[in-house]
Design an enzyme around this catalytic site. Structure first.
Site, PDB file in Angstrom:
ATOM      1  CE  LYS A   1      -3.846   2.220  -0.073  1.00 10.31           C
ATOM      2  NZ  LYS A   1      -4.585   2.265  -1.350  1.00 10.31           N
ATOM      3  CB  VAL A   2       3.062   2.883   2.272  1.00 10.61           C
ATOM      4  CG1 VAL A   2       4.036   4.065   2.282  1.00 10.61           C
ATOM      5  CG2 VAL A   2       1.743   3.273   2.923  1.00 10.61           C
TER       6      VAL A   2
END
Length: 342
Positions: free
Chosen positions: A337-338
């Site tokens: 996600k990051v």
């Protein structure tokens, strides 16, 4: 991903209800600063939101805009003179080290800085003088959907508030308040779910658009790559004619974003040329286009607003196609996600 996509009408409404005043305050500060130019820095999906904002800034504010190359600062150690410049970092998470390093260096080099994120406590938000929270809420899937359109809307509200001298004009706000309803109607149309079967065995796919629609074409290509693992090739309509058109044939599907504004009118010639090549072209826009073999209707709205709506069926297309191909769109292989880059 399905749930994130479905939340977008609510996100639009929340952003308009809860963030309009804050965005106007940021706009008022920018008006006071009187920047002579604007530089955006972003990665991935947020880079496409920044590209949209670049079009808005040049067209609506008349300011020259650049898209920063973070590696110039983080890898090569460049320290450009940024006096009289507004540097804007756009990131859902605000967590990538290269982006907040660009803003840190920009402040040292005389720039004013703004962060646009979905995380007010992020390093990027802390590195900037000003921050806009896009208020999208927690996004579960790796592939960004609601945070992307929230960035688009926040940046649109910001530019129009700067143009209004630090206030979002009442007429503009009233028009924007129609977006949640438009978004809900678009998401209720299942045309793209059936369309997905058309591309089940595709190896590559071309996306194209011009002006405000070009970021939509690029974001669509990214969504197809990260969820369906096919090669998504994004071109502006003009660039497509400068060489890549030669690869167009019945075996290379094309998704064309064709709005009702000036750029959309110019795209009609592009679609016609694709038709001459017998390319399988599906148009996303408010009207059917001669030369296309399919059409997915989207609302006929101001060209500035269209990117917030045109991307919605294309997100659903990526989701549906990934499932048809037996993939998990919520957890693309090799992705987090990051993403942290330098």
């Amino acid at each position: 991903m399905k749930a994130d996509i479905a939340e977008q009408p609510e996100v639009f409404a929340r952003l308009l209800d809860e963030r309009a005043a804050q965005i106007a305050e940021v706009a008022a500060r920018i008006v006071e600063w009187k920047p002579r130019s604007v530089v955006f820095t972003a990665r991935g999906t947020s880079d496409h939101a920044a590209l949209y904002a670049a079009y808005l800034t040049e067209i609506r504010l008349g300011l020259p805009v650049g898209l920063a190359s973070p590696s110039a600062v983080t890898v090569y150690g460049a320290r450009p003179d940024l006096r009289d410049t507004l540097v804007v970092g756009v990131s859902q998470s605000g967590g990538s080290p290269d982006l907040h390093e660009v803003l840190r260096v920009a402040r040292e080099q005389g720039a004013h800085t703004l962060a646009v994120t979905n995380n007010a406590e992020s390093p990027l938000a802390r590195a900037a003088e000003l921050h806009i929270d896009v208020a999208a809420g927690h996004e579960v899937a790796v592939a960004a959907t609601k945070t992307y359109t929230a960035e688009l809307l926040a940046l649109l509200m910001l530019v129009e508030s700067v143009r209004g001298g630090g206030t979002l004009p009442a007429g503009e706000l009233a028009a924007l308040r129609e977006l949640p309803g438009h978004a809900a109607s678009v998401l209720a149309d299942d045309t793209v779910v059936d369309l997905a079967a058309r591309y089940r065995f595709a190896d590559r796919l071309v996306t194209t658009g011009r002006g405000y629609a070009y970021p939509t074409a690029r974001e669509t290509a990214l969504k197809l790559m990260e969820t369906c693992y096919l090669a998504g090739l994004a071109f502006s309509g003009a660039d497509l004619l400068h060489g890549p058109l030669a690869m167009a044939d019945p075996d290379v599907p094309v998704l064309a974003v064709v709005g009702s504004g000036p750029a959309g009118q110019s795209m009609r010639d592009v679609v016609a040329r694709l038709g001459e090549r017998r390319a399988d072209t599906v148009v996303f826009g408010p009207a059917a286009v001669e030369g296309a073999s399919g059409w997915v209707r989207t609302p006929d709205v101001d060209e500035r607003y269209a990117p917030l709506l045109d991307i919605l069926p294309l997100q659903r297309l990526a989701l549906s196609l990934a499932l048809l191909r037996g993939e998990d769109p919520d957890a693309p292989r090799g992705l987090k996600k990051v993403t942290s880059t330098l």
